[in-house]
Design an enzyme around this catalytic site. Structure first.
Site, short mmCIF file in Angstrom:
data_model
loop_
_atom_site.label_atom_id
_atom_site.label_comp_id
_atom_site.label_asym_id
_atom_site.label_seq_id
_atom_site.Cartn_x
_atom_site.Cartn_y
_atom_site.Cartn_z
N ASP A 195 0.81 -1.21 0.00
CA ASP A 195 0.00 0.00 0.00
C ASP A 195 0.85 1.27 0.00
OD1 ASP A 195 -2.15 -1.79 0.27
OD2 ASP A 195 -2.05 -1.69 2.45
N GLU A 198 -11.04 1.01 -4.15
CA GLU A 198 -10.47 1.40 -2.86
C GLU A 198 -9.21 2.23 -3.10
OE1 GLU A 198 -9.22 -2.18 -0.75
OE2 GLU A 198 -9.00 -3.23 -2.65
#
Length: 529
Positions: free
Chosen positions: A16, A187
């Site tokens: 991430d 997302e």
């Protein structure tokens, strides 16, 4: 001027990525989930080599992860800079049923190394938060929207709300301004601005082999957003034979000479669509602009394993071997060693026995609270880890040793303990595989006194444990090998549970009686082959 880089640039469990450029410095934040301290921030001046410079969530009085489930806790941080300070937003995820409790916080600091402010709660409407600081002085907070209703998709698009930077609170009305794409599971939203365009970058397709990143643009921050003709921006969804897989969750920034780069999440499976114990890592790729649309410089949506950083000095040489020999004769532990959910505090001492690390036993490897465990990430699938432990247990409930660890339900633990019938110490290799426990070795009595050296050799899918009396020449290798690739989100997902971290190797001790016994460790070595 240029330098060659081998992907990934952050190796082993570094997912991430959020990339930020401030002046001539680059900062890269990654997720840490249940591992402590929370959020890792790396620094680079050349986009080639990265140094860990900050772990801002390091105060248990401000961040409480005790009891948080495996692969929960701290997800997808986003790093930004505005008003002469750094801004970090992140999620603490506390449940994973039909509901998700996703608590989003913001902290700030005038320096990347801190001190960071006390966390301020913003919202809990979904995870993967981000801040955008517009050039008109306004600020915006966004995240994916999670819908718990059973007759609605859980991933309900992206919402945004204006953000008051002085009070660190939301103002105005929340708007759902982007529904996602046909790739699904929208997302990781974030916005950047260039040439009057607002660019919305999102992750899509989930965290597995269908992962991707998409980009859309609008002249108005609220939209409507039009998808790029380069769709997806990056993905390996349709390819089974690439060395890098699961590409997605990206972030892009300018280089120093007009060049652009994208960092992205990726993985290196042992076999096509197979298990990947290194977890999700971070790669980099040159980016170019065409008709004010970004796309990979190679003209595809596929990442390259070897890339050229055009703006880096030719003298920049990437460090690829992360071997480390740790002796416990320093006043503090190295940053490579992580704990679970909280610092060890008084459960660890570097002074009780000079030259050794003393660990005081507490709860089991199944605990979501006070484990006494120190571990580092695997950064290669071929390595040897070794330690020497001096431990005199007096009960079968006291253990200490060397562990390959993924989470509380997945590990392999070569431990010393006490046999009350034989009145002797013994060694045994116990494993947990998706919550099923078994022994992979016989009960091995240890007739000598003093320290015991423990070793594990990982060679891709296979791990072999061994032991010897400290100072002895010959290792005693345990007969049954361990399936090392089971320490992967792929194996765990195939057995019905989602997982998002990566394999670790470390040392630990337990006292499931009175929490009083201790084990002393002389060293902990990690050598990549």
């Amino acid at each position: 001027m240029s330098a060659t880089v081998e992907n990934p640039i952050l190796r082993g469990f570094s997912p991430d990525p959020s990339l930020l450029k401030v002046g001539g410095d680059y900062y890269l934040a990654t997720s840490t989930f249940e591992w402590w301290p929370g959020v890792e921030i790396y620094h680079s001046v050349d986009l080639v080599n990265w140094t860990l410079v900050a772990e801002p969530l390091n105060d248990p009085a401000r961040v409480d992860l005790r009891g948080v489930y495996d692969s929960g806790a701290i997800w997808a941080p986003h790093l930004s800079y505005a008003e002469d300070q750094f801004w970090l937003v992140y999620t603490i995820v506390k449940s994973a049923t039909a509901f998700k409790d996703t608590l989003n916080y913001v902290i700030t600091s005038p320096s990347i190394t801190g001190p960071w402010s006390k966390p301020t709660f913003i919202s809990a409407s979904g995870f993967d938060p981000a801040l955008f600081h517009d050039d008109d002085g306004r600020h915006y907070f966004m995240n994916m929207l999670f819908d718990h209703r059973l007759d609605h998709p859980g991933f309900a698009g992206v919402v945004m709300q204006e953000f008051d930077a002085k009070t660190k609170s939301l103002i105005g009305q929340r708007r759902r301004f982007f529904p996602g794409t046909s790739l699904g599971v929208c997302e990781g939203p974030q916005i950047m601005k260039r040439n009057g365009w607002y660019y919305l970058l999102c992750a899509a397709g989930g965290t597995g082999y269908s992962h991707a990143s998409t980009v859309a643009r609008s002249r108005n921050i609220w939209g409507p957003y039009v998808l790029s003709p380069w769709q997806p921006l990056i993905s390996t969804k349709y390819h089974d034979d690439l060395p890098l897989a699961k590409a997605g969750h990206a972030c892009f920034v300018p280089g120093p000479n007009g060049d652009w780069y994208i960092v992205f999440l990726c993985a290196r499976p042992l076999t096509p669509h197979g298990n990947n114990p290194l977890g999700r890592e971070t790669g980099i790729q040159p980016l170019v602009w065409e008709d004010d649309w970004p796309h990979l410089a190679n003209g595809t949506h596929l990442p390259d394993q070897t890339v050229t950083i055009a703006s880096a000095p030719a003298t920049a040489v990437q460090v690829l071997d992360h071997s480390q020999a740790i002796v416990f004769d320093q006043p503090s532990l190295p940053a490579s060693l992580k704990t679970l959910r909280q610092p060890l505090g008084e459960r660890a001492s570097l002074t009780a026995r000079p030259g050794w690390l003393r660990l005081y036993g507490r709860e089991s490897l199944s605990s979501l609270d006070a484990q006494t465990l120190l571990a580092r990430r695997w950064q290669s699938v071929q390595f040897t880890a070794e330690t020497c432990v001096d431990f005199t247990p007096t009960s079968f409930q006291q253990l200490a040793g060397l562990v390959l660890y993924y989470d509380t339900a997945n590990w392999a633990y070569l431990h010393l303990s006490y046999d009350e019938e034989l009145h002797s110490r013994y060694l045994q290799l116990e494993v947990a595989d998706c919550g099923k426990f078994s022994y992979l070795s016989e009960h091995l009595p240890i007739r000598f006194t003093g320290p015991v050296a423990l070793r594990v050799q990982v060679d891709r899918e296979v791990a072999r444990f061994a032991y010897r009396q400290a100072g002895a020449a010959q290792w005693q290798v345990l007969a049954t090998p361990y399936a090392a690739d089971h320490l992967s989100d792929d194996h765990i997902k195939a057995n019905g549970k989602l997982a998002f971290t990566g394999a670790m190797v470390g040392i630990c001790t337990q006292d499931m009686d009175q929490h009083r016994s201790h084990a002393d460790f002389q060293y902990f070595n990690y050598q990549e082959d």
